[in-house]
Design a protein around this motif. Structure first.
Motif, PDB file in Angstrom:
ATOM      1  N   SER A  36       0.854  -1.188   0.000  1.00 55.63           N
ATOM      2  CA  SER A  36       0.000   0.000   0.000  1.00 55.63           C
ATOM      3  C   SER A  36       0.889   1.238   0.000  1.00 55.63           C
ATOM      4  N   PRO A  37       0.365   2.399  -0.379  1.00 57.03           N
ATOM      5  CA  PRO A  37       1.169   3.623  -0.341  1.00 57.03           C
ATOM      6  C   PRO A  37       1.738   3.908   1.056  1.00 57.03           C
ATOM      7  N   GLU A  38       0.978   3.595   2.105  1.00 60.38           N
ATOM      8  CA  GLU A  38       1.469   3.806   3.472  1.00 60.38           C
ATOM      9  C   GLU A  38       2.660   2.901   3.770  1.00 60.38           C
ATOM     10  N   GLN A  39       2.605   1.645   3.321  1.00 59.38           N
ATOM     11  CA  GLN A  39       3.716   0.726   3.533  1.00 59.38           C
ATOM     12  C   GLN A  39       4.955   1.201   2.785  1.00 59.38           C
ATOM     13  N   VAL A  40       4.764   1.675   1.565  1.00 57.84           N
ATOM     14  CA  VAL A  40       5.888   2.181   0.779  1.00 57.84           C
ATOM     15  C   VAL A  40       6.532   3.366   1.491  1.00 57.84           C
ATOM     16  N   ALA A  41       5.717   4.280   2.003  1.00 54.20           N
ATOM     17  CA  ALA A  41       6.238   5.456   2.704  1.00 54.20           C
ATOM     18  C   ALA A  41       7.032   5.040   3.937  1.00 54.20           C
ATOM     19  N   ARG A  42       6.551   4.059   4.670  1.00 62.01           N
ATOM     20  CA  ARG A  42       7.265   3.595   5.868  1.00 62.01           C
ATOM     21  C   ARG A  42       8.596   2.943   5.498  1.00 62.01           C
ATOM     22  N   LEU A  43       8.597   2.175   4.433  1.00 61.54           N
ATOM     23  CA  LEU A  43       9.835   1.516   4.014  1.00 61.54           C
ATOM     24  C   LEU A  43      10.856   2.518   3.486  1.00 61.54           C
ATOM     25  N   GLN A  44      10.402   3.574   2.818  1.00 65.51           N
ATOM     26  CA  GLN A  44      11.327   4.562   2.275  1.00 65.51           C
ATOM     27  C   GLN A  44      12.115   5.248   3.384  1.00 65.51           C
ATOM     28  N   VAL A  45      11.525   5.375   4.557  1.00 66.32           N
ATOM     29  CA  VAL A  45      12.230   5.970   5.690  1.00 66.32           C
ATOM     30  C   VAL A  45      13.436   5.109   6.078  1.00 66.32           C
ATOM     31  N   LEU A  46      13.328   3.812   5.882  1.00 60.88           N
ATOM     32  CA  LEU A  46      14.391   2.894   6.260  1.00 60.88           C
ATOM     33  C   LEU A  46      15.526   2.815   5.239  1.00 60.88           C
ATOM     34  N   ILE A  47      15.261   3.294   4.030  1.00 64.28           N
ATOM     35  CA  ILE A  47      16.264   3.217   2.961  1.00 64.28           C
ATOM     36  C   ILE A  47      17.074   4.495   2.954  1.00 64.28           C
ATOM     37  N   TRP A  48      18.339   4.376   3.328  1.00 66.08           N
ATOM     38  CA  TRP A  48      19.220   5.538   3.387  1.00 66.08           C
ATOM     39  C   TRP A  48      19.932   5.684   2.051  1.00 66.08           C
ATOM     40  N   THR A  49      19.897   6.879   1.508  1.00 66.40           N
ATOM     41  CA  THR A  49      20.640   7.143   0.284  1.00 66.40           C
ATOM     42  C   THR A  49      21.595   8.292   0.542  1.00 66.40           C
ATOM     43  N   ASP A  50      22.769   8.196   0.013  1.00 71.26           N
ATOM     44  CA  ASP A  50      23.789   9.220   0.169  1.00 71.26           C
ATOM     45  C   ASP A  50      23.699  10.147  -1.033  1.00 71.26           C
ATOM     46  N   PRO A  51      23.269  11.398  -0.835  1.00 64.78           N
ATOM     47  CA  PRO A  51      23.096  12.294  -1.978  1.00 64.78           C
ATOM     48  C   PRO A  51      24.409  12.653  -2.685  1.00 64.78           C
ATOM     49  N   ALA A  52      25.514  12.615  -1.942  1.00 67.57           N
ATOM     50  CA  ALA A  52      26.812  12.917  -2.549  1.00 67.57           C
ATOM     51  C   ALA A  52      27.811  11.840  -2.133  1.00 67.57           C
ATOM     52  N   PRO A  53      28.526  11.292  -3.077  1.00 72.44           N
ATOM     53  CA  PRO A  53      29.504  10.255  -2.713  1.00 72.44           C
ATOM     54  C   PRO A  53      30.621  10.835  -1.855  1.00 72.44           C
ATOM     55  N   HIS A  54      31.105  10.025  -0.933  1.00 72.42           N
ATOM     56  CA  HIS A  54      32.210  10.451  -0.081  1.00 72.42           C
ATOM     57  C   HIS A  54      33.514  10.359  -0.853  1.00 72.42           C
ATOM     58  N   ILE A  55      34.321  11.357  -0.733  1.00 73.55           N
ATOM     59  CA  ILE A  55      35.616  11.368  -1.394  1.00 73.55           C
ATOM     60  C   ILE A  55      36.687  11.188  -0.319  1.00 73.55           C
ATOM     61  N   THR A  56      37.525  10.196  -0.526  1.00 80.65           N
ATOM     62  CA  THR A  56      38.583   9.934   0.452  1.00 80.65           C
ATOM     63  C   THR A  56      39.898  10.505  -0.076  1.00 80.65           C
ATOM     64  N   ALA A  57      40.676  11.021   0.841  1.00 77.82           N
ATOM     65  CA  ALA A  57      41.979  11.583   0.467  1.00 77.82           C
ATOM     66  C   ALA A  57      42.938  10.461   0.107  1.00 77.82           C
ATOM     67  N   ALA A  58      43.731  10.701  -0.881  1.00 79.87           N
ATOM     68  CA  ALA A  58      44.694   9.678  -1.322  1.00 79.87           C
ATOM     69  C   ALA A  58      46.002   9.840  -0.607  1.00 79.87           C
TER      70      ALA A  58
END
Length: 58
Positions: A36-58
């Protein structure tokens, strides 16, 4: 994850138990009612997305 693909890979290796497992997973997914749309909304809270990739120093 694509259960049909994993089942085919297991079959190609001769792994009948693995093939049966993944075909069973696919059957259960196909039989499940849609979320259901409510279930989808609840699950989306659990899915973490990183808007910008982390850059590590070389």
């Amino acid at each position: 994850m694509d259960a049909e693909k994993l089942a085919a890979e297991a079959a190609a290796r001769g792994d009948k138990a693995g093939e049966a497992y993944w075909l069973g997973v696919q059957r259960l997914v196909n039989e499940a009612p849609p979320l259901s749309p409510e279930q989808v909304a609840r699950l989306q809270v659990l899915i973490w997305t990183d808007p910008a990739p982390h850059i590590t120093a070389a």
